[in-house]
Every structure is written in structure tokens, then in C-alpha cells.
Design a protein around this motif. Structure first.
Motif, short mmCIF file in Angstrom:
data_model
loop_
_atom_site.label_atom_id
_atom_site.label_comp_id
_atom_site.label_asym_id
_atom_site.label_seq_id
_atom_site.Cartn_x
_atom_site.Cartn_y
_atom_site.Cartn_z
N TYR A 76 -97.01 -80.42 39.34
CA TYR A 76 -98.35 -79.66 38.22
C TYR A 76 -98.24 -78.08 38.32
CZ TYR A 76 -100.21 -84.51 38.06
OH TYR A 76 -100.48 -85.13 37.43
N ILE A 81 -98.60 -72.37 31.35
CA ILE A 81 -100.29 -72.96 30.76
C ILE A 81 -101.00 -72.36 32.29
CG2 ILE A 81 -99.74 -73.87 28.47
CD1 ILE A 81 -100.99 -76.39 30.43
N PHE A 82 -102.61 -72.32 31.38
CA PHE A 82 -103.43 -70.97 32.82
C PHE A 82 -104.12 -71.96 32.87
CE2 PHE A 82 -100.50 -67.64 32.87
CZ PHE A 82 -99.51 -67.88 33.95
N LYS A 83 -105.16 -72.24 31.30
CA LYS A 83 -106.93 -72.90 31.20
C LYS A 83 -106.29 -73.73 30.37
CE LYS A 83 -107.11 -68.57 28.58
NZ LYS A 83 -106.00 -67.50 28.57
N ASP A 84 -108.24 -74.13 30.15
CA ASP A 84 -108.11 -75.55 29.42
C ASP A 84 -107.43 -75.12 27.76
OD1 ASP A 84 -109.28 -77.15 31.02
OD2 ASP A 84 -110.26 -77.49 29.93
N GLN A 85 -107.91 -73.84 27.22
CA GLN A 85 -107.56 -73.72 25.94
C GLN A 85 -106.15 -73.39 25.52
OE1 GLN A 85 -110.00 -72.06 28.16
NE2 GLN A 85 -110.13 -70.67 26.36
N ASP A 86 -104.93 -72.90 27.14
CA ASP A 86 -104.13 -72.79 26.40
C ASP A 86 -103.42 -74.28 25.56
OD1 ASP A 86 -103.93 -70.14 27.26
OD2 ASP A 86 -103.24 -70.70 29.46
#
Ligand code: ATP
Ligand code: MG
Length: 620
Positions: A76, A81-86
């Protein structure tokens, strides 16, 4: 004491490897995709023994610093990507942060990497998931991942590996797919230290397509292009006369990612509508670009599948893109080529020697010497198509230099030739009819050569289109039978027919149930008068049963039209008068798709003068 435990990381990585690293080709895919995400312009893949003993991927991308290199091996851990929306607008090939630890868990693994700003690089050795050594080394900017003895610690997996040839075949296919999607990246593949393929930086997408799919396809691929509502479709599809027996030559890319997608594949076939017979597959390279948030790429661990938010729109865009192109290119093309007109002019003395030199003509009859056919006399339309480069997959331009490069290569699409310039709907009836032979084929002289027409297939096409038009008239109109005919069907067939009675009436077949599995046919389309009606009904029912009721009546009705067109059409081994032939040619001119019968068989074949002269060795 609780029975449930959290698995140690080593074990969970091994489990993840079961999904991600199915076989050596999957390792190649993950590593090359990482190189692409790192903005590499040159990637080398070295393999030994089909990937069993060695897979090494070297790139000239951004590389990793010491700490990042160590982190990259953790599960992981990702820079993408860093955040949910990504997760809902992914513009990189990787995003799960599990490829490297998974591969390292089931092999003897080595990562050497350096960023441009560092004096030295980092080398990390991993054995079956455990880091065994980390050292500072001299290294070029970029990364090199070496995977030896894949599956050495998972014997069950190792046993499932196929022969070296098979595994290498999968690897070569995988690299070819990636090469198609990334024309501005140089890719080299070696096996046992021999070069398998070296894809240099292609000057355009089409060059790469020809490079990957083979030069002989160059003149048979036609550009497709369509945009609507944020969805853009581009690429190339083969002429319906160039087909394959499997879907292996169908390449679909969504925002630059190679995917297998049933929706897109279905749309592609719909676009070929009635131009392929059962079991034929086209050659196609289709790039679909749409906003990143309109497609979910997190559907499958191998990232080979996607889910579209607007599935129907994507289907329609692909279908239209393909149908539009084929409608234009699949029309009869026996217009005289430059060759034919030059040839005629030369034969009549109307072309100067200088001009014939320029055109590269050697006139066998005149015995003029030394001039070869230097010029491939491409049809102007083909020449135009070749220069047309559709928009390559634009991925986030800031992300990697590779993408920026792609963007600058995008050329303006060349406007299409209006189809009537190619096909003035006078093609068939303007030809001189030489005759009919074996009472099966019609022979004609076209302006540019010789053409054979399959009389049954051609008439089938004509009748099918007449049946399909909305206007009521000729062949569709029903004629009452003097003596209604009774037909008895099987139980299952009777059930199918019963549901279709109203629809069939619309196309001229008036049928009524007569108790049990028996039906009475009261009227038939004019076209079928005098033909045996029972075989027609049985075939209609068979076809409808075959497709099932799922696609709805429209499809079933279409099948019925096809069956009736087939039964009503002129047969092979049927003598035709000159007037009948002329009539048929005239009707073909009125067809939308005169080149194929409804089952997808060609209605005509054509030999141009050049190929005939070549066969007779009049020219070289
Ligand atoms: N060739 C490379 N060059 C530069 N950085 C790399 C390279 N390979 C991996 N990385 C870095 O290591 C991280 C982990 O790679 P890994 O492949 O495990 O995950 P990912 O690419 O983020 O996601 P996925 O599991 O979907 O591939 C990447 O996010 C990237 O930052
Ligand atoms: Mg990755």
C-alpha cells in the motif's frame, strides 16, 4: 482466546501476489507500467527462459531516492494517489501500491535506482519478501528492477507455468500491447540475450500500429474518429475483407490503458454490422479517451478491466465511429486508379516518355525498357487516410514528459472525403456486363478492371434492404395464399413463433395459430410467393431461438428479414437474362451497404488492371 488473527505482512503479500502476478508476463506488465508512470522515454525488458529465471526492466525515468525506494517495497505504498477522491480520477497506470511488494514476495528481487539530483543510487535486494541487503551504488538516473527465479518459494504456482515458448509468447504480446499504447516511448525486448523486438520511437501512432501489427496491414487499416459529449474515440479498424479467427488483434485502450472490455468489443462488432461472417474478427486498435472520473479503473487486481459511468454513451460512440468509417471505405472501389488511366493513355500514345518515366510505367506492349513501377499508385483516399493521425491518448500532461510529447504529436484530423466523391451510386449499373458464368456469378468490366458478383448474395442484400425500409411496398406487401398452408412445429418452436405473430405480420407474413403446435399461413410477402413456406418458418424460428428473447423483438425481426431475403433471393445455378442482371445491378446501386450480404459475405470481388497485368507478367 480468539481464533482470528491478522496475517503477517509477508504472508499477505504472497496472497496478493497470487492475484497480481499470475505469470511472468504480469511481472513484465507491472514493471513496465511503473517505468511509464515514472516518465521514461526508453525502457528495456530482458528476459531469460520465458521469465522463469530472469525478468529485468530498466528505464530512464525519474528514479527513486533512498527512502522512497525502501517505501516502494511496502504494501500500500504508492506515490500516485493520496486521498479518497484520487481513487475516482486516476491518471496513472498504477495506483494500488502493491505490485512491487507482491513481485518481491515471490522471487529473488533487486531494485537499483537513482534520482537525477543524487550523487549515487540505492540498491535493495529482497529474497521472498525479506529485505536482505541495502547499499549505496553508482547507477544511471532511472530504475532497474531484476526479478530472478520467479515463484521459487511458491512451488504450486511454479508448476502451473507453461513452456518457455508459451510464457515468452505472453510476454511478447504484453510488450506489444504497451508499445501500441505508447508510441513515443522506445521499447526493447530481449530473450536469452537475443533481441526479440526493438520498437524505436515511432513518428506517429500509425507508424507504431503498422510496426506492431505488421506492414501488410498498412493499406487495409482505416482511421476511425468520433467525439461526443466528452467521449472521444480514435484509432484504426481493418477493412471487412481482412479478418482474423480470434479477437487477439483487437486492442482497446481507455485513457491509455490496455483493457479487455466486452462493451467496447460488442460496439466494435455492431459497427461492422453485417460485414463479417460468424467466426470472423476484425483487426482493430481503438483508443477511447474520456474524463478520468468517468471511468472506474479499480475493478480488477490486474487493472485490465474498467467500468464506464456512461456505458451506453461509450458503446454508441465506438459503434458510430466504426460504422461511419466502414460506410465510407466499404463502398465499391473500382474507379480507375492512376495506374489504369496512365496505362490506357500510354497504350494510345497519349503519354509522353517523360511522363511515363515519371509515373514509372513500363509498357509491355510497346517494349519500352528499363522503367520500373517505382510509384505505388495509392488511391488518393488511402494516401489521405495514412496521413491522418487521430488524437493519441492524452493523459495528464504534467505528470510525465512522455505525455507532453504525445500531446505535441497530435495532428489535426484531415477532413474526410465526402462519401459521394467515392461512390456516386452509379457504380454497378454503369459497368459493362460480360455475362453470367456457371449460372452463379455475374462478370462485369469495370472502369478499372474486372469484377465478379455473387448473384445470390447481391440479391439477398437488395431484398434485405427492401424489407428493412419503412415504406410499404413491393416485396414486403402481403399476398393472400389461395390455399392457406398449415405448418406443424415442435412444442418449443411453436411457443417462440406464437410470440412473434404480430411482428411478422408487419413484414408480410400472416400466420394464425391453429391449435396445438400447428399454424396456418394465410399470406406471405409477394417476394415469397411460389416458394415453399415451411422451411422459411422453421428457419425463422430456429434463428429466433438461437438468439433468445433477450435482445428483444427488433433483433428477432431482423433475423426474420434475413431469412426471408435469403429464401426469396435468386439462387446460385439460376440462369438470368440480360435484363434481370441489369435490374439487379441497378438495385444494388440503391443499397446502403451493397458490398456484403446480410450474413456478412462479400457480394463482389474486384481485380484491378494492375494486379491482372502483374499476374500475366506484363509488368513486374
Ligand atoms: N520504475 C520506477 N521508477 C520510479 N518510481 C517507481 C518505479 N517503480 C515503482 N516506483 C515507485 O514505487 C511505488 C510503488 O510501486 P508499485 O508498482 O508497487 O505501486 P503503484 O505503481 O503505485 O501501484 P500498482 O500496485 O497499481 O502498480 C510507485 O508508486 C512509484 O512511486
Ligand atoms: Mg505499479
Amino acid at each position: 482466546m480468539s481464533k482470528i488473527k491478522i496475517l503477517p505482512e509477508l504472508l499477505s503479500n504472497k496472497i496478493a501476489a497470487g492475484e497480481v502476478v499470475e505469470r511472468p508476463a504480469a511481472v513484465v506488465k507491472e514493471l513496465v507500467e511503473n517505468s511509464l508512470d515514472a516518465g521514461s522515454s526508453r525502457i528495456v525488458v530482458d528476459v531469460a527462459k520465458g521469465g522463469r529465471s530472469l525478468i529485468r526492466v530498466s528505464d530512464n525515468g525519474t528514479g527513486m531516492g533512498h527512502d522512497d525506494a525502501l517505501l516502494a517495497l511496502e504494501r500500500y505504498a504508492t506515490s500516485k494517489i493520496f486521498k479518497d477522491q484520487d481513487l475516482f480520477s486516476i491518471n496513472t497506470l498504477g495506483f494500488r501500491g502493491e505490485a512491487l511488494p507482491s513481485i518481491a514476495a515471490v522471487s529473488r528481487f533487486n531494485l537499483t535506482t537513482r534520482v537525477a539530483s543524487a550523487d549515487s543510487g540505492t540498491e535493495i535486494a529482497v529474497e521472498g519478501g525479506k529485505i536482505v541487503n541495502v547499499s549505496e551504488v553508482g547507477a544511471p538516473t532511472g530504475s532497474m528492477v531484476t526479478v530472478r527465479q520467479l515463484f521459487f518459494n511458491t512451488p504450486a504456482r511454479r508448476k502451473f507455468l507453461k513452456t518457455t515458448g508459451t510464457e515468452m509468447g505472453h510476454i511478447a504480446d504484453m510488450v506489444a500491447r504497451i508499445a501500441l499504447g505508447h508510441p513515443t516511448v522506445q521499447l526493447r525486448l530481449t530473450h536469452n540475450e537475443k533481441i526479440v523486438k526493438n520498437w524505436s520511437v515511432a513518428s506517429g501512432l500509425f507508424d507504431r500500429v503498422v510496426d506492431v501489427l505488421g506492414k501488410d496491414l498498412k493499406n487495409s487499416l482505416h482511421a476511425v474518429e468520433f467525439q461526443n459529449n466528452g467521449i472521444s474515440v480514435s484509432g484504426w479498424v481493418s477493412s471487412p475483407r481482412v479478418t482474423r479467427r480470434t479477437s487477439r488483434a483487437i486492442f482497446i485502450y481507455v485513457n491509455g490503458r490496455f483493457v479487455r472490455d466486452r462493451i467496447v468489443q460488442h460496439a466494435l462488432f455492431e459497427g461492422y454490422s453485417q460485414r463479417l461472417v460468424k467466426g470472423q474478427f476484425p483487426v482493430a486498435v481503438i483508443f477511447i479517451n474520456l474524463p478520468f472520473d468517468a471511468v472506474d479503473v479499480n475493478v480488477h487486481p490486474t487493472k485490465n478491466e474498467v467500468r464506464f459511468a456512461r456505458q451506453r454513451d461509450v458503446h454508441e460512440a465506438v459503434r458510430r465511429a466504426v460504422a461511419q468509417t466502414l460506410y465510407e471505405v466499404d463502398l465499391p472501389q473500382w474507379r480507375p486508379s492512376n495506374y489504369t488511366t496512365d496505362r490506357q493513355a500510354a497504350a494510345s500514345g497519349g503519354i509522353s516518355e517523360a511522363a511515363s518515366k515519371e509515373f514509372g510505367i513500363r509498357n509491355a506492349e510497346c517494349g519500352k525498357e528499363g522503367l520500373e513501377f517505382g510509384n505505388p499508385h495509392l488511391e488518393p483516399r488511402n494516401a489521405q487516410l495514412e496521413t491522418r493521425t487521430p488524437h493519441p491518448a492524452p493523459r495528464n500532461a504534467q505528470l510525465a514528459p512522455r505525455n507532453a510529447q504525445l500531446a505535441t504529436r497530435t495532428s489535426q484530423p484531415v477532413p474526410r472525403t465526402p462519401q459521394h466523391a467515392i461512390w456516386d451510386k452509379q457504380g454497378f449499373s454503369s459497368m459493362r456486363v460480360i455475362g453470367q458464368f456457371h449460372n452463379t456469378y455475374i462478370v462485369c468490366e469495370s472502369e478499372g478492371g474486372l469484377i465478379l458478383i455473387d448473384q445470390h448474395a447481391a440479391h439477398e442484400r437488395v431484398l434485405y434492404e427492401q424489407f428493412s425500409t419503412r415504406s410499404t411496398g413491393a416485396p414486403k406487401s402481403a399476398q393472400r395464399l389461395l390455399v392457406p398452408e398449415t405448418v406443424e412445429l415442435g412444442y418449443r418452436e411453436a411457443g417462440v413463433l406464437e410470440k412473434m405473430i404480430a411482428e411478422l405480420k408487419d413484414i408480410g407474413l400472416d400466420i394464425e395459430p391453429f391449435g396445438g403446435n400447428t399454424f396456418v399461413v394465410k399470406a406471405v410477402p409477394v417476394l415469397l410467393v411460389g416458394r415453399e413456406i415451411k422451411p422459411v418458418l422453421i428457419e425463422i424460428v430456429e434463428k429466433i431461438t438461437e438468439i433468445g428473447s433477450a435482445p428483444g423483438f427488433a433483433k428477432a425481426l431482423d433475423q426474420s428479414r434475413m431469412v426471408m431475403a435469403c429464401h426469396g433471393a435468386i439462387r446460385a445455378n439460376q440462369a438470368l437474362s440480360g435484363a434481370q442482371i441489369k435490374g439487379l445491378l441497378g438495385q444494388l446501386d440503391g443499397c446502403r451497404n451493397p458490398s456484403h450480404c446480410p450474413h456478412g459475405r462479400p457480394t463482389w470481388i474486384h481485380w484491378d488492371m494492375r494486379s491482372l497485368d502483374k499476374s500475366f507478367k506484363r509488368i513486374v
